[in-house]
Motif scaffolding. Structure first.
Motif, PDB file in Angstrom:
ATOM      1  N   GLN A  25       0.823  -1.210   0.000  1.00 49.84           N
ATOM      2  CA  GLN A  25       0.000   0.000   0.000  1.00 49.84           C
ATOM      3  C   GLN A  25       0.857   1.260   0.000  1.00 49.84           C
ATOM      4  O   GLN A  25       1.988   1.253   0.505  1.00 49.84           O
ATOM      5  N   MET A  27       1.987   4.267   1.778  1.00 48.62           N
ATOM      6  CA  MET A  27       2.083   4.558   3.217  1.00 48.62           C
ATOM      7  C   MET A  27       2.952   5.793   3.408  1.00 48.62           C
ATOM      8  O   MET A  27       4.188   5.727   3.356  1.00 48.62           O
ATOM      9  N   GLU A  28       2.299   6.916   3.613  1.00 46.90           N
ATOM     10  CA  GLU A  28       3.011   8.187   3.780  1.00 46.90           C
ATOM     11  C   GLU A  28       3.879   8.153   5.027  1.00 46.90           C
ATOM     12  O   GLU A  28       3.395   7.778   6.100  1.00 46.90           O
ATOM     13  N   GLU A  60       4.306   5.978  -1.574  1.00 44.67           N
ATOM     14  CA  GLU A  60       3.350   6.731  -0.758  1.00 44.67           C
ATOM     15  C   GLU A  60       2.831   7.991  -1.465  1.00 44.67           C
ATOM     16  O   GLU A  60       3.501   8.527  -2.363  1.00 44.67           O
ATOM     17  N   HIS A 166      -9.915   8.314   0.417  1.00 46.74           N
ATOM     18  CA  HIS A 166      -9.501   8.812   1.735  1.00 46.74           C
ATOM     19  C   HIS A 166      -9.696  10.302   1.960  1.00 46.74           C
ATOM     20  O   HIS A 166      -8.977  10.903   2.753  1.00 46.74           O
ATOM     21  N   SER A 260     -10.613   0.585  -1.267  1.00 44.05           N
ATOM     22  CA  SER A 260     -10.469   1.042   0.112  1.00 44.05           C
ATOM     23  C   SER A 260     -11.820   1.578   0.578  1.00 44.05           C
ATOM     24  O   SER A 260     -12.826   1.430  -0.120  1.00 44.05           O
ATOM     25  N   THR A 271     -11.235   3.087   7.355  1.00 43.42           N
ATOM     26  CA  THR A 271     -10.084   2.990   6.445  1.00 43.42           C
ATOM     27  C   THR A 271      -9.109   1.943   6.931  1.00 43.42           C
ATOM     28  O   THR A 271      -8.567   1.161   6.150  1.00 43.42           O
ATOM     29  N   ASN A 305      -6.836  -3.816   3.854  1.00 41.72           N
ATOM     30  CA  ASN A 305      -7.172  -4.078   5.262  1.00 41.72           C
ATOM     31  C   ASN A 305      -6.871  -5.472   5.760  1.00 41.72           C
ATOM     32  O   ASN A 305      -7.620  -6.029   6.558  1.00 41.72           O
ATOM     33  N   SER A 307      -4.031  -6.191   7.408  1.00 41.71           N
ATOM     34  CA  SER A 307      -3.080  -6.191   8.536  1.00 41.71           C
ATOM     35  C   SER A 307      -3.678  -6.718   9.832  1.00 41.71           C
ATOM     36  O   SER A 307      -2.997  -7.419  10.589  1.00 41.71           O
ATOM     37  N   LEU A 344      -0.818  -4.818   1.610  1.00 41.57           N
ATOM     38  CA  LEU A 344      -0.272  -4.755   2.971  1.00 41.57           C
ATOM     39  C   LEU A 344       0.073  -3.308   3.283  1.00 41.57           C
ATOM     40  O   LEU A 344       0.891  -2.691   2.595  1.00 41.57           O
ATOM     41  N   PHE A 349       5.027  -2.142   7.327  1.00 40.31           N
ATOM     42  CA  PHE A 349       5.956  -1.512   8.286  1.00 40.31           C
ATOM     43  C   PHE A 349       6.517  -2.591   9.217  1.00 40.31           C
ATOM     44  O   PHE A 349       7.708  -2.638   9.493  1.00 40.31           O
ATOM     45  N   LEU A 376       0.266   5.477  13.158  1.00 38.83           N
ATOM     46  CA  LEU A 376      -0.739   6.507  12.871  1.00 38.83           C
ATOM     47  C   LEU A 376      -0.502   7.740  13.751  1.00 38.83           C
ATOM     48  O   LEU A 376      -0.637   8.885  13.305  1.00 38.83           O
TER      49      LEU A 376
END
Ligand SMILES: Cc1cc2nc3c(=O)[nH]c(=O)nc-3n(C[C@H](O)[C@H](O)[C@H](O)COP(=O)(O)O)c2cc1C
Length: 413
Positions: A25, A27-28, A60, A166, A260, A271, A305, A307, A344, A349, A376
């Protein structure tokens, strides 16, 4: 079920091949430098992901201008970033030439941070607001998207994700709440045209049939007037518009969709299902299946989703751990034809090497996301992000962040 065989089987996306069914995914991680270029931390994170052998890796959310960032240290994709990005892609392709690399292009719209960007919107949402964009400004933003796609192509990315999820600008335009009278507002035929025009402009300018264009889409934002609702003032789910959107983009040539849901600044648990409500992840499985059923078999649907399922040690009831792990759920959804790949996010991470470990029969060495959601917290606090549980560097970042900025109260964990 031979989940290993299923998950490690290749799949065609457009004219390209993903060596397996793992999709990393976007991921910022807010670790870019002042010019929006990758730093040593960014290199390290992606080198690990490329080493980990996932078939597709998403870069990201990268901001198409320096005025559209929600986080100060967000990556930027403007002409001045081209050279550093080319070096970055070159290095990652040296680490692993087989993984496909997709850039997620974004404009934050009403989520742009007024401290260092310009908060703009198409219709002010309570609590957000910002300058209402003119049609000319939206046209210019579309030019910026096209420019960013051309840069992504020029620096060696394999494709782009036109971010429509999002709560960022793409979803703000698509949602029924955007009922203002303007070119891309009001009736669905107007709102959807933003995504269609943007797709066509990018495709025409990039003009490479091997370059993948797709989109991550929140099927249902889960608040009144959000995308996937029945109208501007109701939260009631109605997927007519999301289904029409993906079909229209597919008709124009889109080769993949990342499913998503939610709009994290408003409906975060939707989310990313959390420890208290892991079963929100079941909703995503349903949305992915609906996407799949409404698209041609060759259009790749990626489910989100996974994880929270971990290695089966989760808080889900009425299902055995053997059946409810990330790997078994993922593989069985692929085998049933509900989805083509599994994405993922937080898990990437916790262990960027998961696909490699699975291939090498080292499953017992996989670190599973604990769904602590400290990553987060780092995002909200705009600190560099990574796994605070399994990576000591980020544990220290978390400790330091809490010392400097206080501990964030997260009611969703
Ligand atoms: C720290 C953090 C950064 C994220 N950055 C992005 C992003 O840049 N783009 C995006 O589409 N989603 C982003 N997400 C959402 C994830 O991509 C993903 O949709 C969500 O975490 C659910 O997947 P998971 O259960 O595997 O974590 C982010 C989530 C977190 C926790």
């Amino acid at each position: 079920m031979d989940y290993k065989k299923t998950l490690l089987s290749p799949i065609k996306i457009g004219n390209r091949i993903s060596p397996n069914r793992f999709f990393i995914q976007a991921m910022e991680c807010t670790d870019a430098d002042a010019e929006g270029n990758p730093t040593d931390l960014t290199y390290k994170r992606y080198e690990n992901l490329f080493r980990g052998e996932a078939g597709v890796i998403t870069l990201e959310a990268i901001s198409i201008t320096d005025k559209s960032r929600s986080r100060q240290n967000q990556l930027l994709i403007m002409p001045q970033n081209e050279k550093p990005l080319a070096q970055f892609v070159k290095r990652l392709k040296e680490v692993n030439p087989n993984a496909l690399f997709i850039f997620q292009l974004t404009h934050s719209g009403e989520l742009s941070h007024p401290g260092f960007s310009r908060r703009v919107c198409v219709k002010p949402l309570p609590g957000y607001g910002g300058d209402v964009l003119t049609e000319e400004e939206v046209d210019k933003i579309m030019d910026d998207f096209v420019m960013a796609a051309k840069i992504a192509h020029a620096v060696g990315a394999d494709g782009i994700d036109m971010k429509l999820c999002h709560g960022y600008l793409g979803s703000q335009i698509l949602r029924p709440y955007n009922d203002r009278k303007w070119k891309y507002g009001g009736p669905w035929e107007n709102r959807r045209q933003f995504a269609f025009d943007l797709y066509e402009r990018i495709q025409k300018e990039v003009n490479d049939k091997n370059f993948l264009i797709g989109s991550k889409i929140s099927a249902w934002e889960g608040f009144p007037g959000g995308f996937g609702t029945a109208g501007p003032d109701t939260p009631v789910m109605d997927l007519t518009e999301p289904i029409d959107l993906i079909k229209g983009l597919e008709e124009r040539g889109a080769s993949y969709f990342v499913q998503s849901a939610g709009s994290p600044s408003i409906t975060i648990s939707l989310t990313q299902a959390d420890k208290k409500s892991p079963y929100f992840a079941y909703l995503h499985m349903g949305f992915a299946k609906i996407f799949k059923e409404n698209l041609k078999p060759e259009t790749v649907v990626i489910g989100s989703n996974y994880s929270v399922f971990r290695n089966g040690k989760n808080r889900l009831l009425a299902v055995t751990p053997e059946e409810s792990s990330l790997l078994t759920f993922g593989a069985s959804n692929i085998e049933k034809g509900y989805v083509d790949m599994i994405a993922l996010g937080r898990q990437s991470f916790a262990d960027p090497l998961l696909p490699l470990k699975l291939r090498e029969g080292r499953e017992d060495e996989i670190n599973y996301c604990t769904v602590c959601d400290n990553c987060l917290e780092l995002l909200i606090q705009q600190s560099p992000i990574g796994c605070c549980t399994f990576n000591k560097y980020y544990t220290d970042v978390l400790i330091q962040t809490r010392k400097e900025k206080g501990r964030l109260k997260q009611d969703h964990t």
